[in-house]
Design a protein around this motif. Structure first.
Motif, PDB file in Angstrom:
ATOM      1  N   ASP A  44       0.836  -1.207   0.000  1.00 55.57           N
ATOM      2  CA  ASP A  44       0.000   0.000   0.000  1.00 55.57           C
ATOM      3  C   ASP A  44       0.869   1.255   0.000  1.00 55.57           C
ATOM      4  OD1 ASP A  44      -2.262  -1.563   0.060  1.00 55.57           O
ATOM      5  OD2 ASP A  44      -2.559  -1.394   2.235  1.00 55.57           O
ATOM      6  N   ASP A  45       1.956   1.229   0.792  1.00 55.91           N
ATOM      7  CA  ASP A  45       2.866   2.369   0.837  1.00 55.91           C
ATOM      8  C   ASP A  45       3.478   2.595  -0.536  1.00 55.91           C
ATOM      9  OD1 ASP A  45       4.504   4.407   1.627  1.00 55.91           O
ATOM     10  OD2 ASP A  45       5.639   3.269   3.103  1.00 55.91           O
ATOM     11  N   LEU A  46       3.838   1.522  -1.208  1.00 57.35           N
ATOM     12  CA  LEU A  46       4.412   1.619  -2.547  1.00 57.35           C
ATOM     13  C   LEU A  46       3.429   2.290  -3.509  1.00 57.35           C
ATOM     14  CD1 LEU A  46       6.471   0.897  -4.769  1.00 57.35           C
ATOM     15  CD2 LEU A  46       5.416  -1.376  -4.872  1.00 57.35           C
ATOM     16  N   ARG A  47       2.170   1.862  -3.462  1.00 61.13           N
ATOM     17  CA  ARG A  47       1.173   2.458  -4.359  1.00 61.13           C
ATOM     18  C   ARG A  47       0.953   3.926  -4.029  1.00 61.13           C
ATOM     19  NH1 ARG A  47      -2.806  -2.763  -3.854  1.00 61.13           N
ATOM     20  NH2 ARG A  47      -1.769  -4.080  -5.405  1.00 61.13           N
ATOM     21  N   ASP A  48       0.947   4.260  -2.731  1.00 60.77           N
ATOM     22  CA  ASP A  48       0.784   5.657  -2.341  1.00 60.77           C
ATOM     23  C   ASP A  48       1.927   6.511  -2.894  1.00 60.77           C
ATOM     24  OD1 ASP A  48      -1.505   5.001  -0.977  1.00 60.77           O
ATOM     25  OD2 ASP A  48      -0.571   4.991   1.009  1.00 60.77           O
ATOM     26  N   ARG A  49       3.152   5.997  -2.773  1.00 65.59           N
ATOM     27  CA  ARG A  49       4.313   6.747  -3.265  1.00 65.59           C
ATOM     28  C   ARG A  49       4.274   6.881  -4.787  1.00 65.59           C
ATOM     29  NH1 ARG A  49       9.048   6.809   0.340  1.00 65.59           N
ATOM     30  NH2 ARG A  49       8.423   6.050   2.385  1.00 65.59           N
ATOM     31  N   ARG A  50       3.878   5.804  -5.460  1.00 62.70           N
ATOM     32  CA  ARG A  50       3.762   5.875  -6.924  1.00 62.70           C
ATOM     33  C   ARG A  50       2.707   6.906  -7.323  1.00 62.70           C
ATOM     34  NH1 ARG A  50       0.319   1.396  -9.665  1.00 62.70           N
ATOM     35  NH2 ARG A  50      -1.116   2.580  -8.354  1.00 62.70           N
ATOM     36  N   ASP A  51       1.557   6.868  -6.658  1.00 65.55           N
ATOM     37  CA  ASP A  51       0.494   7.817  -6.992  1.00 65.55           C
ATOM     38  C   ASP A  51       0.921   9.253  -6.705  1.00 65.55           C
ATOM     39  OD1 ASP A  51      -1.034   5.658  -7.731  1.00 65.55           O
ATOM     40  OD2 ASP A  51      -2.245   5.615  -5.888  1.00 65.55           O
ATOM     41  N   ALA A  52       1.682   9.447  -5.605  1.00 66.72           N
ATOM     42  CA  ALA A  52       2.159  10.794  -5.284  1.00 66.72           C
ATOM     43  C   ALA A  52       3.131  11.286  -6.349  1.00 66.72           C
ATOM     44  CB  ALA A  52       2.832  10.797  -3.906  1.00 66.72           C
ATOM     45  N   LEU A  53       4.009  10.400  -6.822  1.00 64.76           N
ATOM     46  CA  LEU A  53       4.940  10.777  -7.899  1.00 64.76           C
ATOM     47  C   LEU A  53       4.174  11.145  -9.169  1.00 64.76           C
ATOM     48  CD1 LEU A  53       7.866   8.203  -7.587  1.00 64.76           C
ATOM     49  CD2 LEU A  53       8.045  10.686  -7.430  1.00 64.76           C
ATOM     50  N   ARG A  54       3.182  10.336  -9.500  1.00 64.72           N
ATOM     51  CA  ARG A  54       2.390  10.619 -10.702  1.00 64.72           C
ATOM     52  C   ARG A  54       1.660  11.949 -10.579  1.00 64.72           C
ATOM     53  NH1 ARG A  54      -0.317   4.665 -11.991  1.00 64.72           N
ATOM     54  NH2 ARG A  54       1.506   3.754 -13.042  1.00 64.72           N
ATOM     55  N   LYS A  55       1.143  12.237  -9.383  1.00 58.33           N
ATOM     56  CA  LYS A  55       0.430  13.499  -9.192  1.00 58.33           C
ATOM     57  C   LYS A  55       1.380  14.676  -9.316  1.00 58.33           C
ATOM     58  CE  LYS A  55      -2.747  16.017  -6.293  1.00 58.33           C
ATOM     59  NZ  LYS A  55      -3.444  16.424  -7.517  1.00 58.33           N
ATOM     60  N   ARG A  56       2.553  14.571  -8.698  1.00 56.16           N
ATOM     61  CA  ARG A  56       3.539  15.652  -8.819  1.00 56.16           C
ATOM     62  C   ARG A  56       3.926  15.880 -10.265  1.00 56.16           C
ATOM     63  NH1 ARG A  56       8.705  14.821  -5.558  1.00 56.16           N
ATOM     64  NH2 ARG A  56       9.060  16.947  -6.310  1.00 56.16           N
ATOM     65  N   TRP A  66      12.315  -3.824   1.065  1.00 54.39           N
ATOM     66  CA  TRP A  66      11.787  -2.468   0.944  1.00 54.39           C
ATOM     67  C   TRP A  66      12.914  -1.482   0.645  1.00 54.39           C
ATOM     68  CZ3 TRP A  66       7.786  -0.062  -0.413  1.00 54.39           C
ATOM     69  CH2 TRP A  66       7.517   1.251  -0.035  1.00 54.39           C
ATOM     70  N   THR A  67      14.099  -1.723   1.205  1.00 54.00           N
ATOM     71  CA  THR A  67      15.241  -0.847   0.934  1.00 54.00           C
ATOM     72  C   THR A  67      15.565  -0.837  -0.553  1.00 54.00           C
ATOM     73  OG1 THR A  67      16.136  -1.350   3.128  1.00 54.00           O
ATOM     74  CG2 THR A  67      17.642  -0.377   1.519  1.00 54.00           C
ATOM     75  N   ARG A  68      15.570  -2.008  -1.152  1.00 52.65           N
ATOM     76  CA  ARG A  68      15.847  -2.102  -2.585  1.00 52.65           C
ATOM     77  C   ARG A  68      14.747  -1.408  -3.391  1.00 52.65           C
ATOM     78  NH1 ARG A  68      16.419  -8.079  -4.733  1.00 52.65           N
ATOM     79  NH2 ARG A  68      17.715  -8.112  -2.858  1.00 52.65           N
ATOM     80  N   THR A  69      13.509  -1.525  -2.938  1.00 48.04           N
ATOM     81  CA  THR A  69      12.395  -0.885  -3.635  1.00 48.04           C
ATOM     82  C   THR A  69      12.510   0.632  -3.583  1.00 48.04           C
ATOM     83  OG1 THR A  69      11.011  -2.752  -2.954  1.00 48.04           O
ATOM     84  CG2 THR A  69       9.883  -0.814  -3.807  1.00 48.04           C
ATOM     85  N   LEU A  70      12.911   1.146  -2.427  1.00 46.53           N
ATOM     86  CA  LEU A  70      13.076   2.591  -2.291  1.00 46.53           C
ATOM     87  C   LEU A  70      14.132   3.118  -3.244  1.00 46.53           C
ATOM     88  CD1 LEU A  70      12.853   3.168   1.578  1.00 46.53           C
ATOM     89  CD2 LEU A  70      11.151   3.718  -0.162  1.00 46.53           C
ATOM     90  N   ARG A  71      15.182   2.324  -3.477  1.00 42.44           N
ATOM     91  CA  ARG A  71      16.220   2.758  -4.428  1.00 42.44           C
ATOM     92  C   ARG A  71      15.644   2.892  -5.835  1.00 42.44           C
ATOM     93  NH1 ARG A  71      19.868  -0.562  -1.248  1.00 42.44           N
ATOM     94  NH2 ARG A  71      19.530  -2.341  -2.639  1.00 42.44           N
ATOM     95  N   LEU A  72      14.758   1.969  -6.205  1.00 44.89           N
ATOM     96  CA  LEU A  72      14.122   2.058  -7.526  1.00 44.89           C
ATOM     97  C   LEU A  72      13.234   3.294  -7.625  1.00 44.89           C
ATOM     98  CD1 LEU A  72      13.126  -1.701  -8.051  1.00 44.89           C
ATOM     99  CD2 LEU A  72      15.017  -0.467  -9.136  1.00 44.89           C
ATOM    100  N   LEU A  73      12.512   3.583  -6.542  1.00 51.15           N
ATOM    101  CA  LEU A  73      11.666   4.773  -6.533  1.00 51.15           C
ATOM    102  C   LEU A  73      12.505   6.050  -6.578  1.00 51.15           C
ATOM    103  CD1 LEU A  73       8.953   3.810  -3.891  1.00 51.15           C
ATOM    104  CD2 LEU A  73       8.570   4.181  -6.322  1.00 51.15           C
ATOM    105  N   GLU A  74      13.658   6.022  -5.920  1.00 47.91           N
ATOM    106  CA  GLU A  74      14.523   7.203  -5.896  1.00 47.91           C
ATOM    107  C   GLU A  74      15.021   7.559  -7.286  1.00 47.91           C
ATOM    108  OE1 GLU A  74      17.531   6.254  -3.073  1.00 47.91           O
ATOM    109  OE2 GLU A  74      16.193   6.505  -1.337  1.00 47.91           O
ATOM    110  N   ILE A  75      15.188   6.549  -8.149  1.00 51.87           N
ATOM    111  CA  ILE A  75      15.604   6.828  -9.527  1.00 51.87           C
ATOM    112  C   ILE A  75      14.547   7.682 -10.224  1.00 51.87           C
ATOM    113  CG2 ILE A  75      16.064   5.766 -11.779  1.00 51.87           C
ATOM    114  CD1 ILE A  75      17.202   3.337 -10.237  1.00 51.87           C
TER     115      ILE A  75
END
Length: 800
Positions: A104-116, A140-149
């Motif tokens: 759920d946190d991942l989807r929230d972060r993805r949606d926030a990125l898309r909105k920005r 989750w640490t590895r996932t955050l690195r992908l989101l940071e890109i």
């Protein structure tokens, strides 16, 4: 082996990988899962930290869960020598819950990125959600690195976009085509990352709305001394020498006088207080500053700040606009005797801002120095400073009902108001507003709860936006959320069964038919409520603001964060609800129906001042006799009540109000079917409580006519007609039996075809409709429709 060398082929790795004690070293257990990234430094650090923290296998498991190392935590469950193997099922559940939370946190972060990205009119690098979810299930640490890109790419795009828009804005300013307020608004939008809106504003010269277009206060350097900066303002010689303060020059003469008047407060006295009051009002461009009175009170002086809420977008929070101003004497440390006043502002050299939110908001010297630099947006900037100190209720009201009324009837108004609430209270920006709207589904009870939680956590490291993405981790708050949702259903056990069965049958947002809901209940337990009772309870889910549609045939709950979370627990909750109901099904059925009838009958008293108190009593453990006595008192008060403009003033979306009313009505009259039709929204010029009372009288009339009928049907249809809304209510009863030409008798007080002591309902309904500049008509006595051959009433209300 050299320092830092990889150890994939090391015999030590093979030895450690077989060592049973490796699970006592959490980071070592994780590292050994990826030997290709393991070197001597990582190995030594993992072992030493494991020794220092004195970990055991259970604490390692908990730590891995918290850090989001899910694959390693699963490996530990499968292979590690955890004690208490009987508790394996609870650990597996904890792992599943954490996996869902991170998803759920991942989807929230993805949606926030898309909105920005959308707000900035930028193309976000494509996010492979399948890959992200696979990574999330591992680490989750590895996932955050992908989101940071993706975040880094977005920030680069924002930087380029901001630079381009600032260049375009500079061109407009050089051409003399920009007034200061418009230019500063454009700069504020660019700074906020709302490049799409900023570009449109720059191109067409218009002014957008929302808190983002109001300039922020200049950033304060912690190394800067407010006292030294004020001295620089007051000393012309220093102003010439200290060029490093040049960007703190007051915006105009009124801002300069504000600072000089504040400095004069050190001397105390009535004259200094009066001077500051006049300067403060002049700074806010008030035309009434010369008529503002200053009164001496204990510890200082009391005056008024006019036009403090002058911005049209924030005047909704204080329509009068004026604000009480306390000016403390040179030695006054806090105001005295002002506890009963509404939120006010205080200034004084010895005053300090309160540690917690308080009706007294203190403006310190630093605040005034920042305000003095602003050319535009002064009143909003002032309220921003005060709103971070005032109680949250200043902006959201004391109850969810008050919040609902303040938010407004349509989604655009609610969205704008929520952004302003968050901005003025310092609780967050547009990203937090978006997260709140999704989490709560705009349910005022939930939104009120979440806003209170945000305010309580303000300033904490895990507060704000970060907390919103992790609220599911707090057990106490999770329980409060569940209780808030179920509270609307009251103590009805069948209503709870219908709710949990609907969430078990399909995720929120998807339609559930009556057959599907019944099947889920029957698969869960051997003994379930009768089909008619359960489908009536399903229709009763319409009283939830989180319900998109509900009838005896189908139900669809809104997709939102809270219902997604509750859906994960729905099957277990359904088992419990069915077990509780089966323990005493006959008594439960009688209690449920009695409660449903009381809730329904309470609706007619919505305009009564004691209505909210009566509802609170219904939800408690008050004896039935006491409830009946309170209801009798309500009925007497309602009978004496006369509708006026004050009680009906406001705007209301009739569609959710009808859905909520029909939900309660169907539980009070479970055998009667109701059909509805109309648009998704119908905002009318009438208060919510007045609309509630109107709908009660119309539907009560139909329900009483058809009570006990196995074939009773009612139709409620909403449609627009010019600048009005038409609400048609028909039934298939016997119709109105007054003689032809005397249909007016149906609206006469004390006249009814249902017997003596009746006949006030429709009379009262017409009074309410007319007070709202509408009308209530009897279109036909009977036989006006081929199916709904009974009475046909039409409610006419002006569009809001």
């Amino acid at each position: 082996m050299g320092k830092g060398a990889r150890m994939t082929d090391s015999p030590l790795i093979d030895l450690l990988s077989q060592w049973p004690g490796r699970f006592r070293f959490g980071r070592l257990a994780v590292a050994l899962r990826s030997p290709e990234r393991l070197d001597e430094d990582v190995l030594v650090d993992a072992v030493l930290r494991g020794i220092a923290e004195d970990e055991d296998e259970q604490s390692v498991f908990d730590s891995l869960l918290q850090e989001g190392e899910l694959e390693a935590a699963g490996y530990l469950l499968e292979h590690g020598p955890l004690p208490d193997r009987a508790g394996l099922s609870s650990r597996l559940q904890a792992l599943a819950d954490r996996r869902q939370e991170l998803r759920d946190d991942l989807r929230d972060r993805r949606d926030a990125l898309r909105k920005r990205a959308g707000d900035a009119d930028l193309a976000l690098p494509e996010l492979d959600m399948a890959e992200l979810e696979r990574s999330c299930a591992v680490s989750w640490t590895r996932t955050l690195r992908l989101l940071e890109i993706a975040e880094t790419a977005l920030e680069k795009g924002l930087a380029v976009g901001r630079q381009a828009l600032r260049a375009r804005l500079a061109e407009r300013e050089e051409q003399g085509a920009a007034d200061p307020a418009w230019a500063e608004s454009s700069h504020a939008l660019i700074d906020a990352g709302l490049l799409r809106i900023a570009a449109r504003q720059i191109d067409d010269g218009t002014r957008s709305t929302g808190p983002e277009q109001v300039p922020a206060l200049p950033a304060w350097n912690p190394e800067l001394s407010p006292a030294q900066l004020l001295e620089w303002h007051l000393d012309p010689v220093q102003r010439q020498r200290q060029v490093r303060y040049a960007h703190w020059v007051p915006a105009d003469d009124s801002a300069r006088e504000l600072l000089e008047a504040y400095a004069s407060l050190d001397d105390g006295g009535f004259g200094a207080a009066q001077r500051f009051t006049a300067a403060f009002n002049a700074y806010l461009h008030s035309d009434d500053f010369d008529r503002v009175r200053t009164e001496e009170i204990t510890g200082g002086y009391l005056a008024t700040v006019a036009r403090a809420f002058a911005d049209p977008e924030i005047e909704r929070f204080r329509p009068v606009g004026n604000l009480d101003l306390f000016i403390g004497g040179p030695e006054t440390r806090e105001p005295e005797g002002l506890d009963a006043m509404p939120p006010y502002v205080a200034v004084g050299a010895a005053l300090a801002a309160p540690a917690d939110r308080s009706p007294c908001a203190v403006l310190v010297l630093r605040d005034l120095l920042q305000l003095a630099t602003l050319r535009t947006g002064r009143s909003t900037a002032l309220v921003r400073l005060l709103g971070r100190q005032w109680p949250l209720t200043t902006f959201v009201g004391r109850t969810p009902v008050a919040l609902d009324e303040r938010l407004g009837p349509d989604e655009a108004t609610r969205w704008s108001t929520l952004r302003w609430i968050l901005d003025l209270t310092g609780l967050g920006g547009i990203v937090v507003a978006d997260a709140l709207a999704f989490a709560t589904g705009w349910d005022p009870e939930l939104l009120h709860l979440f806003l209170q939680a945000l305010a309580e956590r303000q300033g904490r490291a895990r507060g704000g936006e970060r907390w919103l993405s992790r609220w599911r981790e707090e057990r106490q708050f999770r329980a409060a959320v569940e209780d808030t949702v179920l509270r609307t259903l009251g103590p009805s056990r069948v209503a709870h069964i219908a709710f949990w069965a609907a969430l078990t049958a399909a995720p929120a947002g998807e339609e559930v038919t009556a057959d599907e809901l019944l099947a889920v209940a029957q698969l869960t337990a051997d003994l379930v409520p009768d089909a008619d009772v359960l489908t009536a309870a399903m229709a009763g889910l319409g009283r939830l603001r989180l319900t998109a549609q509900a009838s005896a045939e189908q139900v669809r709950l809104r997709r939102c964060g809270v219902l997604t979370f509750l859906g994960e627990r729905a099957e277990q909750r359904l088992e419990t609800a069915l077990r509780d109901w089966a323990a005493d099904s006959e008594a439960a059925a009688s209690e449920d129906h009695g409660h449903a009838v009381r809730l329904w009958e309470a609706r007619r008293h919505g305009l009564n001042s004691d209505y909210e108190e009566y509802l609170a009593v219904l939800e408690g453990a008050t004896p039935a006799a006491d409830i009946d006595a309170r209801l009798e008192r309500l009925e007497r008060q309602t009978a004496e009540f006369s509708a006026d403009e004050r009680g009906v003033a406001g705007t209301t979306d009739l569609v959710p109000m009808l859905r909520e009313t029909i939900g309660l009505w169907q539980q009070a009259f479970p055998g009667v079917r109701v059909e509805t039709g109309g648009p998704d929204a119908a905002v009318a010029r009438i208060s919510a409580r007045a609309a509630q009372a109107l709908f009660y009288e119309l539907l009560a009339n139909a329900g009483e006519e058809l009570a006990g009928s196995e074939s009773g049907r009612v139709s409620v249809h909403v449609e627009p007609s010019g600048d009005e809304w038409l609400v048609d209510v028909r039934d298939n009863g016997a119709g109105i039996t007054y003689p032809p030409g005397r249909e007016d008798l149906v609206f006469r007080a004390g006249r009814s075809t249902k017997g003596e002591s009746r006949g006030d309902g429709l009379h009262r309904a017409r009074d309410i409709a007319e007070a709202a500049d509408g009308a209530l008509l009897l279109v036909s006595r009977s036989d006006g429709h081929p199916v709904f051959k009974g009475a046909h009433f039409r409610l006419i209300l002006a569009k809001g």
